[in-house]
Design a protein around this motif. Sequence first.
Motif, PDB file in Angstrom:
ATOM      1  N   ASP A  51     -17.966 -17.083  22.214  1.00  0.00           N
ATOM      2  CA  ASP A  51     -17.585 -16.486  20.929  1.00  0.00           C
ATOM      3  C   ASP A  51     -16.896 -15.137  21.143  1.00  0.00           C
ATOM      4  N   ALA A  52     -17.410 -14.341  22.072  1.00  0.00           N
ATOM      5  CA  ALA A  52     -16.819 -13.032  22.363  1.00  0.00           C
ATOM      6  C   ALA A  52     -15.399 -13.198  22.899  1.00  0.00           C
ATOM      7  N   ILE A  53     -15.213 -14.148  23.807  1.00  0.00           N
ATOM      8  CA  ILE A  53     -13.882 -14.401  24.367  1.00  0.00           C
ATOM      9  C   ILE A  53     -12.928 -14.865  23.275  1.00  0.00           C
ATOM     10  N   HIS A  54     -13.407 -15.742  22.410  1.00  0.00           N
ATOM     11  CA  HIS A  54     -12.587 -16.197  21.282  1.00  0.00           C
ATOM     12  C   HIS A  54     -12.146 -15.009  20.431  1.00  0.00           C
ATOM     13  N   ASP A  55     -13.091 -14.137  20.106  1.00  0.00           N
ATOM     14  CA  ASP A  55     -12.766 -12.974  19.276  1.00  0.00           C
ATOM     15  C   ASP A  55     -11.776 -12.039  19.973  1.00  0.00           C
ATOM     16  N   VAL A  56     -11.921 -11.874  21.283  1.00  0.00           N
ATOM     17  CA  VAL A  56     -10.987 -11.035  22.041  1.00  0.00           C
ATOM     18  C   VAL A  56      -9.583 -11.617  21.954  1.00  0.00           C
ATOM     19  N   TYR A  57      -9.459 -12.923  22.137  1.00  0.00           N
ATOM     20  CA  TYR A  57      -8.130 -13.553  22.082  1.00  0.00           C
ATOM     21  C   TYR A  57      -7.537 -13.510  20.673  1.00  0.00           C
ATOM     22  N   VAL A  58      -8.350 -13.667  19.660  1.00  0.00           N
ATOM     23  CA  VAL A  58      -7.844 -13.580  18.277  1.00  0.00           C
ATOM     24  C   VAL A  58      -7.311 -12.177  18.012  1.00  0.00           C
ATOM     25  N   LYS A  59      -8.082 -11.165  18.403  1.00  0.00           N
ATOM     26  CA  LYS A  59      -7.636  -9.779  18.212  1.00  0.00           C
ATOM     27  C   LYS A  59      -6.379  -9.508  19.029  1.00  0.00           C
ATOM     28  N   LEU A  60      -6.344  -9.994  20.246  1.00  0.00           N
ATOM     29  CA  LEU A  60      -5.175  -9.823  21.103  1.00  0.00           C
ATOM     30  C   LEU A  60      -3.933 -10.398  20.426  1.00  0.00           C
ATOM     31  N   TYR A  61      -4.063 -11.610  19.907  1.00  0.00           N
ATOM     32  CA  TYR A  61      -2.928 -12.265  19.256  1.00  0.00           C
ATOM     33  C   TYR A  61      -2.496 -11.500  18.004  1.00  0.00           C
ATOM     34  N   ASN A  62      -3.451 -11.108  17.192  1.00  0.00           N
ATOM     35  CA  ASN A  62      -3.127 -10.420  15.946  1.00  0.00           C
ATOM     36  C   ASN A  62      -2.503  -9.045  16.174  1.00  0.00           C
ATOM     37  N   ASP A  63      -2.889  -8.380  17.265  1.00  0.00           N
ATOM     38  CA  ASP A  63      -2.403  -7.028  17.549  1.00  0.00           C
ATOM     39  C   ASP A  63      -1.267  -7.004  18.561  1.00  0.00           C
ATOM     40  N   ARG A  64      -0.724  -8.148  18.938  1.00  0.00           N
ATOM     41  CA  ARG A  64       0.206  -8.258  20.067  1.00  0.00           C
ATOM     42  C   ARG A  64       1.403  -7.321  19.981  1.00  0.00           C
ATOM     43  N   GLN A  65       1.929  -7.094  18.804  1.00  0.00           N
ATOM     44  CA  GLN A  65       3.123  -6.257  18.679  1.00  0.00           C
ATOM     45  C   GLN A  65       2.832  -4.776  18.904  1.00  0.00           C
ATOM     46  N   HIS A  66       1.563  -4.401  18.878  1.00  0.00           N
ATOM     47  CA  HIS A  66       1.185  -2.998  19.022  1.00  0.00           C
ATOM     48  C   HIS A  66       0.577  -2.706  20.402  1.00  0.00           C
ATOM     49  N   LEU A  67       0.558  -3.694  21.271  1.00  0.00           N
ATOM     50  CA  LEU A  67      -0.038  -3.514  22.591  1.00  0.00           C
ATOM     51  C   LEU A  67       0.923  -2.800  23.526  1.00  0.00           C
ATOM     52  N   LYS A  68       0.360  -2.169  24.549  1.00  0.00           N
ATOM     53  CA  LYS A  68       1.181  -1.515  25.563  1.00  0.00           C
ATOM     54  C   LYS A  68       2.102  -2.539  26.217  1.00  0.00           C
ATOM     55  N   THR A  69       3.219  -2.050  26.718  1.00  0.00           N
ATOM     56  CA  THR A  69       4.180  -2.958  27.332  1.00  0.00           C
ATOM     57  C   THR A  69       3.890  -3.199  28.807  1.00  0.00           C
ATOM     58  N   ASP A  70       3.275  -2.258  29.477  1.00  0.00           N
ATOM     59  CA  ASP A  70       3.056  -2.367  30.912  1.00  0.00           C
ATOM     60  C   ASP A  70       1.558  -2.429  31.204  1.00  0.00           C
ATOM     61  N   VAL A  71       1.030  -3.648  31.324  1.00  0.00           N
ATOM     62  CA  VAL A  71      -0.401  -3.806  31.579  1.00  0.00           C
ATOM     63  C   VAL A  71      -0.635  -4.851  32.669  1.00  0.00           C
ATOM     64  N   ASN A  72      -1.785  -4.758  33.289  1.00  0.00           N
ATOM     65  CA  ASN A  72      -2.275  -5.816  34.154  1.00  0.00           C
ATOM     66  C   ASN A  72      -3.092  -6.716  33.226  1.00  0.00           C
ATOM     67  N   ILE A  73      -2.615  -7.902  32.973  1.00  0.00           N
ATOM     68  CA  ILE A  73      -3.220  -8.774  31.958  1.00  0.00           C
ATOM     69  C   ILE A  73      -4.701  -9.010  32.230  1.00  0.00           C
ATOM     70  N   LYS A  74      -5.025  -9.358  33.449  1.00  0.00           N
ATOM     71  CA  LYS A  74      -6.412  -9.676  33.789  1.00  0.00           C
ATOM     72  C   LYS A  74      -7.335  -8.489  33.507  1.00  0.00           C
ATOM     73  N   PHE A  75      -6.962  -7.320  33.967  1.00  0.00           N
ATOM     74  CA  PHE A  75      -7.816  -6.158  33.770  1.00  0.00           C
ATOM     75  C   PHE A  75      -7.831  -5.697  32.326  1.00  0.00           C
ATOM     76  N   TYR A  76      -6.735  -5.912  31.630  1.00  0.00           N
ATOM     77  CA  TYR A  76      -6.703  -5.588  30.208  1.00  0.00           C
ATOM     78  C   TYR A  76      -7.702  -6.470  29.449  1.00  0.00           C
ATOM     79  N   LEU A  77      -7.708  -7.756  29.754  1.00  0.00           N
ATOM     80  CA  LEU A  77      -8.643  -8.673  29.098  1.00  0.00           C
ATOM     81  C   LEU A  77     -10.085  -8.345  29.471  1.00  0.00           C
ATOM     82  N   PHE A  78     -10.327  -8.001  30.739  1.00  0.00           N
ATOM     83  CA  PHE A  78     -11.671  -7.585  31.153  1.00  0.00           C
ATOM     84  C   PHE A  78     -12.118  -6.375  30.346  1.00  0.00           C
ATOM     85  N   SER A  79     -11.221  -5.424  30.196  1.00  0.00           N
ATOM     86  CA  SER A  79     -11.533  -4.217  29.440  1.00  0.00           C
ATOM     87  C   SER A  79     -11.839  -4.551  27.979  1.00  0.00           C
ATOM     88  N   CYS A  80     -11.030  -5.401  27.377  1.00  0.00           N
ATOM     89  CA  CYS A  80     -11.263  -5.815  25.986  1.00  0.00           C
ATOM     90  C   CYS A  80     -12.625  -6.477  25.827  1.00  0.00           C
TER      91      CYS A  80
END
Length: 92
Positions: A51-80
């Motif tokens: 459920d937590a992972i689902h919520d992280v991905y939903v928030k990620l998708y909804n906020d995608r246009q406001h996210l940083k442009t230069d990230v390490n995807i894996k570590f960004y998701l871990f942080s989220c």
Amino acid sequence: MELNHNKSENRLWMSFRNGDKGSFELIYTKYADILFRYGIQFTSNESLVKDAIHDVYVKLYNDRQHLKTDVNIKFYLFSCLSIYCAEYNISL
């Protein structure tokens, strides 16, 4: 080799940020299992982790246009996921 991987990840991230659903699906497919293994360190409740992972991905998708442009995807998701678990007091 690492440089090519980073360029590929950056293109994937930028494509996702620009609304490409295929890129989002690829990010999900590539990292969902890794996130699950990481999340299970916070609690042994597999449903809660999913459920937590689902919520992280939903928030990620909804906020995608406001996210940083230069990230390490894996570590960004871990942080989220870590922040999510902290906010909802999900712990061992």
